[in-house]
Each structure stands twice: as C-alpha cells, then as structure tokens.
Design a protein around this motif. Structure first.
Motif, mmCIF file in Angstrom:
data_model
loop_
_atom_site.group_PDB
_atom_site.id
_atom_site.type_symbol
_atom_site.label_atom_id
_atom_site.label_comp_id
_atom_site.label_asym_id
_atom_site.label_seq_id
_atom_site.Cartn_x
_atom_site.Cartn_y
_atom_site.Cartn_z
ATOM 1 N N SER A 24 46.166 21.875 39.596
ATOM 2 C CA SER A 24 46.477 23.293 39.411
ATOM 3 C C SER A 24 45.235 24.042 38.957
ATOM 4 O O SER A 24 44.533 23.618 38.043
ATOM 5 C CB SER A 24 47.566 23.474 38.360
ATOM 6 N N ASN A 25 44.981 25.157 39.622
ATOM 7 C CA ASN A 25 43.923 26.064 39.186
ATOM 8 C C ASN A 25 44.527 27.282 38.489
ATOM 9 O O ASN A 25 43.989 28.370 38.518
ATOM 10 C CB ASN A 25 43.057 26.487 40.371
ATOM 11 N N GLY A 26 45.677 27.055 37.867
ATOM 12 C CA GLY A 26 46.360 28.130 37.145
ATOM 13 C C GLY A 26 47.675 28.472 37.806
ATOM 14 O O GLY A 26 47.865 28.228 38.997
ATOM 15 N N GLU A 27 48.570 29.011 36.985
ATOM 16 C CA GLU A 27 49.913 29.358 37.453
ATOM 17 C C GLU A 27 50.129 30.878 37.390
ATOM 18 O O GLU A 27 51.115 31.355 36.826
ATOM 19 C CB GLU A 27 50.967 28.625 36.607
ATOM 20 N N PRO A 28 49.205 31.643 37.981
ATOM 21 C CA PRO A 28 49.317 33.106 37.841
ATOM 22 C C PRO A 28 50.438 33.711 38.678
ATOM 23 O O PRO A 28 50.715 34.895 38.538
ATOM 24 C CB PRO A 28 47.953 33.608 38.331
ATOM 25 N N HIS A 29 51.071 32.913 39.539
ATOM 26 C CA HIS A 29 52.098 33.487 40.417
ATOM 27 C C HIS A 29 53.479 33.556 39.771
ATOM 28 O O HIS A 29 54.441 33.950 40.423
ATOM 29 C CB HIS A 29 52.174 32.684 41.726
ATOM 30 N N LEU A 30 53.578 33.166 38.511
ATOM 31 C CA LEU A 30 54.874 33.288 37.826
ATOM 32 C C LEU A 30 55.355 34.737 37.903
ATOM 33 O O LEU A 30 54.633 35.648 37.500
ATOM 34 C CB LEU A 30 54.727 32.888 36.350
ATOM 35 N N PRO A 31 56.566 34.960 38.445
ATOM 36 C CA PRO A 31 57.041 36.348 38.528
ATOM 37 C C PRO A 31 57.078 36.994 37.143
ATOM 38 O O PRO A 31 57.556 36.380 36.185
ATOM 39 C CB PRO A 31 58.468 36.192 39.101
ATOM 40 N N GLY A 32 56.535 38.174 37.054
ATOM 41 C CA GLY A 32 56.540 38.917 35.787
ATOM 42 C C GLY A 32 55.672 38.280 34.722
ATOM 43 O O GLY A 32 55.930 38.449 33.522
ATOM 44 N N ARG A 33 54.639 37.570 35.138
ATOM 45 C CA ARG A 33 53.818 36.833 34.154
ATOM 46 C C ARG A 33 53.343 37.760 33.033
ATOM 47 O O ARG A 33 52.649 38.743 33.280
ATOM 48 C CB ARG A 33 52.603 36.223 34.851
ATOM 49 N N PRO A 34 53.725 37.441 31.790
ATOM 50 C CA PRO A 34 53.247 38.251 30.670
ATOM 51 C C PRO A 34 51.769 37.961 30.408
ATOM 52 O O PRO A 34 51.320 36.831 30.617
ATOM 53 C CB PRO A 34 54.110 37.786 29.491
ATOM 54 N N ARG A 35 51.013 38.955 29.975
ATOM 55 C CA ARG A 35 49.555 38.794 29.856
ATOM 56 C C ARG A 35 49.081 38.509 28.435
ATOM 57 O O ARG A 35 47.888 38.387 28.205
ATOM 58 C CB ARG A 35 48.836 40.036 30.395
ATOM 59 N N ASP A 36 50.006 38.414 27.483
ATOM 60 C CA ASP A 36 49.558 38.190 26.105
ATOM 61 C C ASP A 36 49.172 36.724 25.894
ATOM 62 O O ASP A 36 49.560 35.839 26.678
ATOM 63 C CB ASP A 36 50.653 38.600 25.117
ATOM 64 N N VAL A 37 48.410 36.485 24.852
ATOM 65 C CA VAL A 37 47.834 35.161 24.599
ATOM 66 C C VAL A 37 48.914 34.090 24.418
ATOM 67 O O VAL A 37 48.841 33.009 25.011
ATOM 68 C CB VAL A 37 46.900 35.213 23.365
ATOM 69 N N GLU A 38 49.930 34.387 23.623
ATOM 70 C CA GLU A 38 50.957 33.367 23.354
ATOM 71 C C GLU A 38 51.694 32.977 24.641
ATOM 72 O O GLU A 38 52.007 31.813 24.859
ATOM 73 C CB GLU A 38 51.949 33.853 22.285
ATOM 74 N N SER A 39 51.965 33.958 25.495
ATOM 75 C CA SER A 39 52.663 33.652 26.748
ATOM 76 C C SER A 39 51.784 32.818 27.673
ATOM 77 O O SER A 39 52.265 31.898 28.349
ATOM 78 C CB SER A 39 53.079 34.942 27.456
ATOM 79 N N ALA A 40 50.491 33.132 27.710
ATOM 80 C CA ALA A 40 49.564 32.352 28.551
ATOM 81 C C ALA A 40 49.547 30.896 28.092
ATOM 82 O O ALA A 40 49.584 29.967 28.905
ATOM 83 C CB ALA A 40 48.165 32.955 28.485
ATOM 84 N N LYS A 41 49.507 30.702 26.786
ATOM 85 C CA LYS A 41 49.497 29.333 26.238
ATOM 86 C C LYS A 41 50.809 28.620 26.560
ATOM 87 O O LYS A 41 50.826 27.442 26.952
ATOM 88 C CB LYS A 41 49.290 29.377 24.717
ATOM 89 N N ALA A 42 51.911 29.356 26.394
ATOM 90 C CA ALA A 42 53.224 28.751 26.632
ATOM 91 C C ALA A 42 53.375 28.356 28.109
ATOM 92 O O ALA A 42 53.895 27.281 28.426
ATOM 93 C CB ALA A 42 54.329 29.735 26.232
ATOM 94 N N LEU A 43 52.881 29.214 28.988
ATOM 95 C CA LEU A 43 52.992 28.927 30.430
ATOM 96 C C LEU A 43 52.198 27.673 30.792
ATOM 97 O O LEU A 43 52.692 26.789 31.507
ATOM 98 C CB LEU A 43 52.483 30.141 31.227
ATOM 99 N N ALA A 44 50.971 27.584 30.280
ATOM 100 C CA ALA A 44 50.144 26.411 30.596
ATOM 101 C C ALA A 44 50.790 25.140 30.055
ATOM 102 O O ALA A 44 50.845 24.102 30.743
ATOM 103 C CB ALA A 44 48.742 26.586 30.020
ATOM 104 N N THR A 45 51.301 25.211 28.845
ATOM 105 C CA THR A 45 51.917 24.042 28.224
ATOM 106 C C THR A 45 53.166 23.606 28.993
ATOM 107 O O THR A 45 53.358 22.417 29.293
ATOM 108 C CB THR A 45 52.290 24.353 26.762
#
Ligand SMILES: [Zn+2]
Length: 381
Positions: free
Chosen positions: A94-115
């Motif tokens: 994976s080179n990132g999961e930016p295609h999540l619909p409605g991806r929130p841009r805040d730091v905590e959400s980015a961390k949660a998505l990757a985890t």
C-alpha cells in the motif's frame, strides 16, 4: 497442510538480480515454504507436472491504493485483489489509503486509518493476496509522538503525498520514521489529486525519504532533468509504475542499468487509481520495459519480485530454500509468436499465467485474465 512437489520445470526466475535465472528441475514445498530445489523428495500430497513452464516468485505490486478488504471505492470495484492474483500478483504494498470515502484530514484520523488498514489487511488477505496495508499519509501538525504511536501499532510506512510545507518538519518526520525502522515514501510528480502538490528533485534531496513513489509520474512526471537527478544524484528507491509515463520509465530503467543500479528499481501499477484497476498491470509493465530496454525479461521479473521485497523487508520474492512458496507458473500464450514466458515478455506481450500459489496453496488454476498457455501444468494423478 498438504505438501507439494513441482516437477519438470522449464526456466526458473530466482527473483534475485545477482543471479536472475536458476537451473532447477523441481521444487518441494512443505508447510507453505520452499524446502528443496532439485528435490530429492519424490512423493507429495500434490505432484504437479510443470510441463516445461517457467517458474517465478509471486509478483509483488510495489504501488497499490487499497482501502479495506477486496473493494476499491476509487473505481467502485469489488474483487480487484483477487483479479490481480489472476495476474500473478501474490503481494502488494500500500502506498496509502487516500481513497477512503470522506477521508478526514486531521492527524488523529490519518493515524487511525493507517492503523486500521494495517491490521485489517493483516487479518484477512483480500482475494488471497498478501497486502501490506496501512501507510500513514503525513501532514503538517504531526509530531514525533504521532509517529511513535503508529509504529507501536505496526504501521510500517510513511508517505508524503501532499508535501509537508515545513521542510524542517519534513526532515524530522523522515528521521522519526527511521528511528522506528519505518520506510518513507514520497509522491514524485505533478498534482495527481486536488490538494496534492507537485514535487521536484530538490525536495527529495532536502527531505531524503527512501522511495521516489512513481518516479515516472503519478500520472504526470517531473521534468526529465529532475528525474535524471533522482537517478544519478541520490540513492532513492526508484518505483516505476504502469500508471505513469512509459517513455520516462524506459529512460529511468536504462539509466539505472547503465549505472549498475538496477537493485534500486521496483515495479508496480499505482492502481486502483484514475487509471483504473489493472489486474495484469505488473506483467504489462514488465513486457513494455523488457521489450523496450536492454534489461532482460528475467531481470525484469526480479524487479517485480525480489527487489521490491528487499526494499520493504518482505520475506517473500525469491525462489530459494526457506522462502514462502509464493509461486507463479507462466508460459507463452496460445497462438502467440513465442514459446516461453521470458521470450514472450521480451517480445512485448504479457505471458499466460497458468498456476498461482500463495504459501504453497494452489489458488489459481489457469488465470481468468490472461490468455491460456500453450502447455498447462497438470496435477499428476
Ligand atoms: Zn499512488
């Protein structure tokens, strides 16, 4: 787990650039691992006659954008990973999961998505493919503690998708990632999506990530002279993708070959993306480059397997004793002008995928996506 013996092999591509082709007649697999080459074991639960087909390590797509499971919201496609398996892909990065619909841009959400992506794709192999998911998309406002948090949750990669504005922070993020043995990727190219900024060679030299993700553009490349600098003035991993500029891909590969630097190259697709879902993408990329550069078809398949594995610390990617039995048997497509998989690639077409194994388990019997092979491997009764 049933054991497996594959006999009567044609060419064997090792996955190791130092020794791309091996002369091996049979492979014995037990508990999902390659136990013997030129096996002395003569019986197994499954004995497969390869009928002279070419054996390669399972292909690794160095550049995908999964989200969760076997669904991509980018192209609203279900079953894309399984379809890639039918293109010989047994692992993906994976080179990132930016295609999540409605991806929130805040730091905590980015961390949660990757985890979450990391753990869910670890727990369940979509379509049978080993997907290394969970790549944290870096942003301004991240701290050393944030990197430590995701590292503790098993996240292995960081990605500059939208360059961090503060270069000091950029350099720090790379350092913090390295402190936790993480791999740092950076978008290389023009603006791929609204909000993604273009990069240039200077930014790479300043921030010093590990991998120039889609060095041939994703989809738009940086100027030729800048690409050349990345090859000649850095030791970055050079990620070449199908969804980029193929003329630049040829230039990068020739330059890397000239400099005896092929070990820095890896092949991928950069899909699912606007370019689509490309199940045969790594084979097609290999065919294009094997037919248009001086790099041989066997070396090309090493760039689609072993080098990617080395860059990402994967256990797989090589035909060698002790390695996971992620294997592909491929041959010349029926009706084609050539007689082997390697000659087919060198001629510019993708070969026929006949069998695909993941951890020694036969998951594909004749690909539904490639043409059938002139000869098929057969299970001996
Ligand atoms: Zn990408």
């Amino acid at each position: 787990m049933p054991d497996l013996l594959i006999e009567n092999l044609g060419s064997v591509v090792s996955g190791n650039l130092d020794d791309p082709r091996r002369s091996v007649e049979s492979v014995y697999v037990e508990d999902g691992y390659i136990r013997e080459l030129d096996a002395t074991t003569t019986t197994a639960d499954t004995v497969l006659d390869a009928n002279g087909l070419t054996l390669t390590p399972g292909l690794i797509d160095s550049h995908v954008h999964p989200v969760f499971g076997d669904f991509t919201p980018r192209q609203n496609t279900i079953g894309w990973c399984e379809s890639y398996l039918h293109g010989g892909i047994t692992s993906m990065i994976s080179n990132g999961e930016p295609h999540l619909p409605g991806r929130p841009r805040d730091v905590e959400s980015a961390k949660a998505l990757a985890t979450l992506a990391r753990k869910s794709l670890e727990n369940d192999r979509p379509g049978g493919v080993k997907v290394r998911g969970g790549t944290l998309i870096l942003s301004d406002g991240m701290t050393e503690a944030d990197i430590e948090d995701v590292a503790q949750e098993g996240v292995e990669r960081l990605k500059f998708l939208m360059p961090v504005e503060d270069r000091t922070l950029g350099r720090n993020l790379v350092e913090w990632g390295h402190d936790h043995d993480m791999i740092v990727l950076m978008h290389c190219g023009g603006t791929s999506l609204p909000g993604v900024k273009s990069t240039d060679a200077d930014l790479f030299m300043d921030i010093r990530p590990d991998i120039a993700a889609h060095v041939n553009g994703g989809p738009t490349p940086i100027p030729d002279a800048e690409v050349e600098k990345l090859v000649t003035e850095t030791d970055l991993v050079l990620d070449i993708v199908l969804a980029g500029n193929q003329r630049v891909a040829v230039d990068v590969l020739e330059l890397a070959a000239e400099r005896d630097d092929l070990a820095r190259v890896q092949l991928g697709t950069d899909t699912p993306s606007g370019t689509g879902v490309t199940p045969l993408g790594v084979l097609l990329q290999s065919a294009i480059l094997a037919s248009m550069t001086s790099v041989s078809a066997a070396e090309m398949l090493c760039l689609a397997t072993g080098t990617t594995a080395a860059h990402h610390g994967l256990e797989t990617g090589e035909i060698a004793v002790g390695k996971p039995a992620d294997l592909v048997l491929m041959g010349a497509p029926k009706g084609g002008p050539k007689d082997t998989a390697l000659d087919t690639l060198a001629h510019g077409e993708y070969p026929a995928v006949d069998k695909v194994f993941v951890d020694g388990e036969l998951l594909v019997t004749r690909s539904r996506n490639t043409a059938p092979a002139k000869q098929a491997a057969e299970v001996r009764p």
